[in-house]
Design a protein around this motif. Structure first.
Motif, short mmCIF file in Angstrom:
data_model
loop_
_atom_site.label_atom_id
_atom_site.label_comp_id
_atom_site.label_asym_id
_atom_site.label_seq_id
_atom_site.Cartn_x
_atom_site.Cartn_y
_atom_site.Cartn_z
N ILE A 16 -48.44 -15.59 69.79
CA ILE A 16 -47.77 -14.33 69.49
C ILE A 16 -47.32 -14.39 68.03
CG2 ILE A 16 -45.85 -12.80 70.07
CD1 ILE A 16 -45.92 -13.91 72.90
N GLY A 17 -48.01 -13.65 67.18
CA GLY A 17 -47.75 -13.69 65.75
C GLY A 17 -48.92 -14.34 65.03
N THR A 18 -49.79 -13.55 64.46
CA THR A 18 -51.03 -14.08 63.87
C THR A 18 -50.95 -14.08 62.34
OG1 THR A 18 -51.98 -11.87 64.18
CG2 THR A 18 -52.52 -13.54 65.81
N GLY A 19 -49.89 -14.66 61.83
CA GLY A 19 -49.79 -14.90 60.39
C GLY A 19 -50.41 -16.24 60.06
N LEU A 20 -49.97 -16.84 58.97
CA LEU A 20 -50.53 -18.11 58.52
C LEU A 20 -50.41 -19.20 59.57
CD1 LEU A 20 -51.53 -20.19 56.40
CD2 LEU A 20 -49.15 -20.36 55.64
N ILE A 21 -49.19 -19.43 60.09
CA ILE A 21 -48.96 -20.54 61.01
C ILE A 21 -49.60 -20.26 62.37
CG2 ILE A 21 -47.21 -21.93 62.17
CD1 ILE A 21 -47.39 -22.41 59.18
N GLY A 22 -49.36 -19.07 62.92
CA GLY A 22 -49.91 -18.77 64.23
C GLY A 22 -51.43 -18.81 64.25
N THR A 23 -52.06 -18.20 63.25
CA THR A 23 -53.52 -18.20 63.20
C THR A 23 -54.07 -19.59 62.96
OG1 THR A 23 -53.50 -15.92 62.37
CG2 THR A 23 -55.54 -17.16 62.09
N SER A 24 -53.40 -20.40 62.14
CA SER A 24 -53.87 -21.77 61.90
C SER A 24 -53.81 -22.59 63.19
CB SER A 24 -53.02 -22.44 60.81
OG SER A 24 -53.22 -21.83 59.56
N ALA A 25 -52.72 -22.45 63.95
CA ALA A 25 -52.63 -23.16 65.23
C ALA A 25 -53.72 -22.66 66.18
CB ALA A 25 -51.24 -22.95 65.84
N ALA A 26 -53.94 -21.36 66.21
CA ALA A 26 -54.98 -20.80 67.08
C ALA A 26 -56.36 -21.31 66.70
CB ALA A 26 -54.93 -19.27 67.02
N LEU A 27 -56.64 -21.38 65.40
CA LEU A 27 -57.94 -21.90 64.94
C LEU A 27 -58.13 -23.35 65.38
CD1 LEU A 27 -58.02 -20.40 61.33
CD2 LEU A 27 -59.68 -19.91 63.14
N ALA A 28 -57.08 -24.15 65.25
CA ALA A 28 -57.17 -25.56 65.64
C ALA A 28 -57.41 -25.70 67.14
CB ALA A 28 -55.91 -26.30 65.22
N GLY A 54 -50.30 -14.63 55.94
CA GLY A 54 -51.27 -13.79 56.64
C GLY A 54 -52.42 -14.58 57.22
N PRO A 55 -53.16 -13.96 58.14
CA PRO A 55 -54.25 -14.68 58.83
C PRO A 55 -55.36 -15.15 57.91
CG PRO A 55 -54.30 -12.32 59.35
CD PRO A 55 -53.01 -12.58 58.64
N LEU A 56 -55.62 -14.43 56.83
CA LEU A 56 -56.71 -14.83 55.92
C LEU A 56 -56.39 -16.12 55.19
CD1 LEU A 56 -57.84 -11.40 54.42
CD2 LEU A 56 -59.13 -12.89 55.98
N ALA A 57 -55.10 -16.50 55.13
CA ALA A 57 -54.71 -17.76 54.49
C ALA A 57 -54.78 -18.94 55.45
CB ALA A 57 -53.30 -17.64 53.91
N ALA A 58 -55.04 -18.68 56.73
CA ALA A 58 -55.00 -19.72 57.76
C ALA A 58 -56.21 -20.65 57.69
CB ALA A 58 -54.93 -19.08 59.15
N THR A 59 -55.98 -21.91 58.08
CA THR A 59 -57.05 -22.89 58.19
C THR A 59 -56.79 -23.77 59.41
OG1 THR A 59 -55.93 -24.55 56.81
CG2 THR A 59 -57.37 -22.99 55.68
N ALA A 60 -57.86 -24.23 60.04
CA ALA A 60 -57.72 -25.06 61.24
C ALA A 60 -57.12 -26.42 60.92
CB ALA A 60 -59.08 -25.23 61.91
N ASP A 61 -57.21 -26.86 59.66
CA ASP A 61 -56.71 -28.19 59.30
C ASP A 61 -55.35 -28.13 58.60
OD1 ASP A 61 -57.45 -27.08 56.91
OD2 ASP A 61 -58.81 -28.70 56.32
#
Length: 362
Positions: A7-19, A120-127
């Motif tokens: 819940i919350g798809t910014g940098l941290i949430g999306t990065s955790a989701a990608l991982a 934001g989500p575009l700044a997210a990375t799985a690592d």
């Protein structure tokens, strides 16, 4: 863990989701901004579809001021077996949850010590979290299953779990994260109206100090609003040092020799204490900071230059421990500073010179 809800798809949430998604967990995504969900889903972070039933773990990646409301709402809907937040402040939200009668057995406050200047989500990375501390703040009320789910999340994100008391965490991040952000912004603010000729002299030192000043002001207002007391305490101590340093500098301008001597001692004191404090910052793999030798190599701004340096260092049997790049003002060139274990610098210098690289004398 087979399913998760972010819940919350910014940098941290999306990065955790990608991982998590990269490691086989089915991740469902929610956000008050539908475009963020669509972006995160397009990046491969999960699905915008609602879960058919309770997921294993709900990860609430919302600003600190909204954590209590988000956790209470998610629990009321029975969205998951366990609930964690990833906010940067822990004590206040927990007190809010307790006051609201929240089920603290199924909730655990956490904070991954990782981020970027961009949001934001575009700044997210799985690592994003790999090798970084991830603070967990369990209490005697925390259910063992929830703690285990949180530990599994940390492992899947390849972070390093650190157990802390919530209020001790808030005092710690005030010192190592929140105050540095403000100090970086304060220094960068001096550049706003500086003469252009002064700004053109900016080197690596000012770039290092002001890097995080590029962070999103709105996000930091929310973070600092949730942890104002501890940050103010650290800044008050810094202000005391600043006042003493200003007095010492004024004394250096004095015609009185005794005053100048006192000024020298004052400046030396703060610089030596800075050396001592800097030596406590963890180094490679969390170990005590190593004392590295440095080799500075002139490079042109062309594709493949860094790769060639690293390949030549590898061919010489030298491991590069760290690297920094100092760009030349107004030129398509710069210096790459290679940090090496003591004793390796002469070997690498000779090898790189033999391969045609220009080495800057240290």
């Amino acid at each position: 863990m087979r399913t998760a809800l972010v819940i919350g798809t910014g940098l941290i949430g999306t990065s955790a989701a990608l991982a998590l998604a990269a490691r086989g967990v089915r991740v469902h995504l929610r956000d008050h901004a539908p475009e963020h969900v669509r972006t995160a889903a397009a990046l491969g972070a999960g699905t915008a579809d609602e879960p058919e039933g309770p997921v294993d773990l709900a990860i609430l990646a919302v600003p600190p001021a909204h954590i209590a409301e988000a956790v209470t709402g998610a629990q009321r809907l029975g969205l998951a077996r366990g609930y964690i937040d990833v906010g940067s402040v822990k004590g206040g939200p927990r007190r809010e949850l307790r006051a609201q009668g929240c089920d603290l057995s199924s909730y655990l406050g956490t904070h991954p010590m990782s981020g970027r200047e961009k949001s934001g989500p575009l700044a997210a990375t799985a690592d994003l979290f790999e090798g970084r501390p991830w603070v967990l703040t369990p209490t005697p009320e925390t259910d063992t299953e929830v703690l285990n789910l949180a530990l599994e999340l940390v492992a899947l994100c390849r972070a390093v779990p650190v157990m802390m008391d919530a209020d001790a965490h808030d005092r710690a991040v005030a010192l190592v994260s929140h105050t540095p952000q403000l100090l970086s912004s304060l220094v960068a603010a001096r550049l706003e109206t500086a003469d252009e000729t002064a700004v053109r002299l900016c080197g690596q030192g000012i770039r290092d100090v002001t890097r995080i000043a590029a962070s999103d002001p709105g996000m930091w207002v929310e973070i600092l609003s949730a942890n104002p007391g501890p940050v103010a305490d650290v800044l008050a101590a810094v202000a005391t040092d600043l006042e003493a340093t200003v007095r010492a500098l004024r004394a250096l301008d004095s015609a009185d020799e005794e005053k100048r001597g006192g000024g020298v001692l004052g400046i030396e004191d703060v610089l030596h204490r800075g050396n001592s404090g800097r030596s406590r910052v963890p180094g490679k793999h969390g170990q005590a900071p190593a004392v590295y030798e440095m080799v500075a190599v002139l490079i042109s701004d062309r594709p493949g230059e860094l790769a060639r340096i690293f390949a030549d260092a590898g061919a010489a049997g030298v491991n590069i421990e760290d690297v920094r790049i100092e760009h030349a003002t107004g030129q398509q060139a710069g210096h790459v500073q290679l940090m090496l274990e003591p004793g390796a610098a002469p070997v690498l210098t000779a090898a790189l010179r033999e391969r045609g690289w220009a080495i800057r004398a240290q």
